[in-house]
Design a protein around this motif. Structure first.
Motif, mmCIF file in Angstrom:
data_model
loop_
_atom_site.group_PDB
_atom_site.id
_atom_site.type_symbol
_atom_site.label_atom_id
_atom_site.label_comp_id
_atom_site.label_asym_id
_atom_site.label_seq_id
_atom_site.Cartn_x
_atom_site.Cartn_y
_atom_site.Cartn_z
ATOM 1 N N PRO A 107 80.388 -55.389 -32.502
ATOM 2 C CA PRO A 107 80.887 -55.890 -31.214
ATOM 3 C C PRO A 107 81.114 -54.821 -30.142
ATOM 4 C CG PRO A 107 82.422 -56.427 -33.006
ATOM 5 C CD PRO A 107 81.240 -55.760 -33.612
ATOM 6 N N TRP A 108 81.622 -53.664 -30.535
ATOM 7 C CA TRP A 108 81.845 -52.620 -29.525
ATOM 8 C C TRP A 108 80.513 -52.121 -28.994
ATOM 9 C CZ3 TRP A 108 81.507 -46.983 -29.840
ATOM 10 C CH2 TRP A 108 82.075 -46.334 -28.735
ATOM 11 N N GLN A 109 79.545 -51.936 -29.885
ATOM 12 C CA GLN A 109 78.214 -51.504 -29.461
ATOM 13 C C GLN A 109 77.551 -52.576 -28.596
ATOM 14 O OE1 GLN A 109 77.184 -48.549 -29.728
ATOM 15 N NE2 GLN A 109 78.152 -47.643 -31.504
ATOM 16 N N ILE A 110 77.766 -53.829 -28.935
ATOM 17 C CA ILE A 110 77.222 -54.929 -28.128
ATOM 18 C C ILE A 110 77.806 -54.866 -26.727
ATOM 19 C CG2 ILE A 110 77.248 -57.449 -27.832
ATOM 20 C CD1 ILE A 110 77.120 -57.586 -30.979
ATOM 21 N N GLY A 111 79.122 -54.678 -26.636
ATOM 22 C CA GLY A 111 79.761 -54.574 -25.323
ATOM 23 C C GLY A 111 79.208 -53.421 -24.512
ATOM 24 N N ARG A 112 79.037 -52.281 -25.146
ATOM 25 C CA ARG A 112 78.497 -51.120 -24.435
ATOM 26 C C ARG A 112 77.068 -51.379 -23.975
ATOM 27 N NH1 ARG A 112 78.615 -46.041 -27.459
ATOM 28 N NH2 ARG A 112 77.695 -45.343 -25.523
ATOM 29 N N ASN A 113 76.290 -52.038 -24.822
ATOM 30 C CA ASN A 113 74.908 -52.332 -24.464
ATOM 31 C C ASN A 113 74.859 -53.323 -23.297
ATOM 32 O OD1 ASN A 113 72.232 -51.554 -25.930
ATOM 33 N ND2 ASN A 113 71.935 -53.629 -25.178
ATOM 34 N N LEU A 114 75.699 -54.356 -23.356
ATOM 35 C CA LEU A 114 75.753 -55.333 -22.261
ATOM 36 C C LEU A 114 76.156 -54.657 -20.955
ATOM 37 C CD1 LEU A 114 77.405 -58.312 -24.148
ATOM 38 C CD2 LEU A 114 75.069 -58.258 -23.218
ATOM 39 N N PHE A 115 77.081 -53.722 -21.032
ATOM 40 C CA PHE A 115 77.485 -52.996 -19.830
ATOM 41 C C PHE A 115 76.291 -52.256 -19.230
ATOM 42 C CE2 PHE A 115 79.058 -49.575 -17.270
ATOM 43 C CZ PHE A 115 80.084 -50.171 -16.547
ATOM 44 N N GLU A 116 75.532 -51.570 -20.069
ATOM 45 C CA GLU A 116 74.357 -50.836 -19.572
ATOM 46 C C GLU A 116 73.300 -51.794 -19.020
ATOM 47 O OE1 GLU A 116 74.267 -47.785 -18.882
ATOM 48 O OE2 GLU A 116 75.938 -47.040 -20.083
ATOM 49 N N MET A 117 73.185 -52.970 -19.615
ATOM 50 C CA MET A 117 72.257 -53.970 -19.084
ATOM 51 C C MET A 117 72.744 -54.444 -17.709
ATOM 52 S SD MET A 117 71.379 -55.967 -22.643
ATOM 53 C CE MET A 117 69.917 -56.897 -22.135
ATOM 54 N N GLY A 118 74.055 -54.497 -17.532
ATOM 55 C CA GLY A 118 74.614 -54.805 -16.219
ATOM 56 C C GLY A 118 74.280 -53.732 -15.201
ATOM 57 N N GLU A 119 74.355 -52.485 -15.638
ATOM 58 C CA GLU A 119 73.999 -51.370 -14.738
ATOM 59 C C GLU A 119 72.529 -51.465 -14.326
ATOM 60 O OE1 GLU A 119 76.024 -49.557 -13.274
ATOM 61 O OE2 GLU A 119 77.539 -48.689 -14.570
ATOM 62 N N LEU A 120 71.678 -51.815 -15.288
ATOM 63 C CA LEU A 120 70.254 -51.984 -14.985
ATOM 64 C C LEU A 120 70.053 -53.105 -13.975
ATOM 65 C CD1 LEU A 120 67.194 -51.570 -15.420
ATOM 66 C CD2 LEU A 120 67.392 -53.055 -17.434
ATOM 67 N N ALA A 121 70.691 -54.237 -14.197
ATOM 68 C CA ALA A 121 70.558 -55.371 -13.265
ATOM 69 C C ALA A 121 71.084 -54.992 -11.881
ATOM 70 C CB ALA A 121 71.297 -56.590 -13.813
ATOM 71 N N ARG A 122 72.211 -54.270 -11.839
ATOM 72 C CA ARG A 122 72.764 -53.843 -10.546
ATOM 73 C C ARG A 122 71.786 -52.914 -9.835
ATOM 74 N NH1 ARG A 122 78.752 -51.614 -10.066
ATOM 75 N NH2 ARG A 122 78.111 -50.453 -11.905
#
Length: 163
Positions: A107-122
């Motif tokens: 779960p922590w790695q998933i959260g970190r990955n989702l955050f980076e995917m957010g950075e990519l989308a931004r």
């Protein structure tokens, strides 16, 4: 992790690599060190560190078939591609990492990955997609009570409300 803390960690981990090479460590024996180095570089969005360690982390994880370290390497490549403006490659790497993290689950790695995917989308000006990824990261971090990461996700969401 603060910039100075990463530099200190990097110095210590690189010293470990020198020591292990001087005692003849087997190929793949440094997989933990490479995973930590590339993960730190990814967290710092350090293109030099990513360039230096992403391939090594991926190679050693592949050599020993270490799925979690492979996912960390994929995420690091995703960050490197994002920083370079190579968005399709970044998305592909983040998706590969997320699939592995979900299989664990981590779960922590998933959260970190989702955050980076957010950075990519931004970075691509895909505001709604970024909002979705940052919101999902926030939920993951809140569930884990990972306050600093939750705060970072909230701050990212806040910047999107001004767009």
């Amino acid at each position: 992790m603060a910039e100075g803390e990463f530099a200190l960690m990097q110095q210590h981990l690189e010293a470990v690599l020198k020591l292990s090479s001087s005692v003849g460590a087997a190929s793949g024996g440094d997989h933990d060190v490479y995973a930590m180095l590339v993960d730190g570089a990814a967290q710092q969005h350090d293109p030099v560190g990513l360039q230096k360690y992403a391939a090594l982390a991926e190679e050693t994880a592949t050599f020993i078939d270490h799925k979690l370290h492979m996912a960390i390497a994929h995420r690091a490549w995703g960050v490197a591609h994002t920083l370079a403006g190579e968005y399709p490659q970044a998305e592909a790497r983040f998706k590969q990492a997320l699939e592995i993290f979900n299989d664990y689950p981590a779960p922590w790695q998933i959260g970190r990955n989702l955050f980076e995917m957010g950075e990519l989308a931004r970075a691509q000006m895909k505001t709604e997609q970024a909002r979705d990824y940052f919101s999902r990261a926030l939920s993951a971090f809140e569930e884990l009570r990972a306050a600093p990461y939750a705060a970072r996700s909230r701050a990212a969401l806040e910047t999107l409300s001004h767009v």
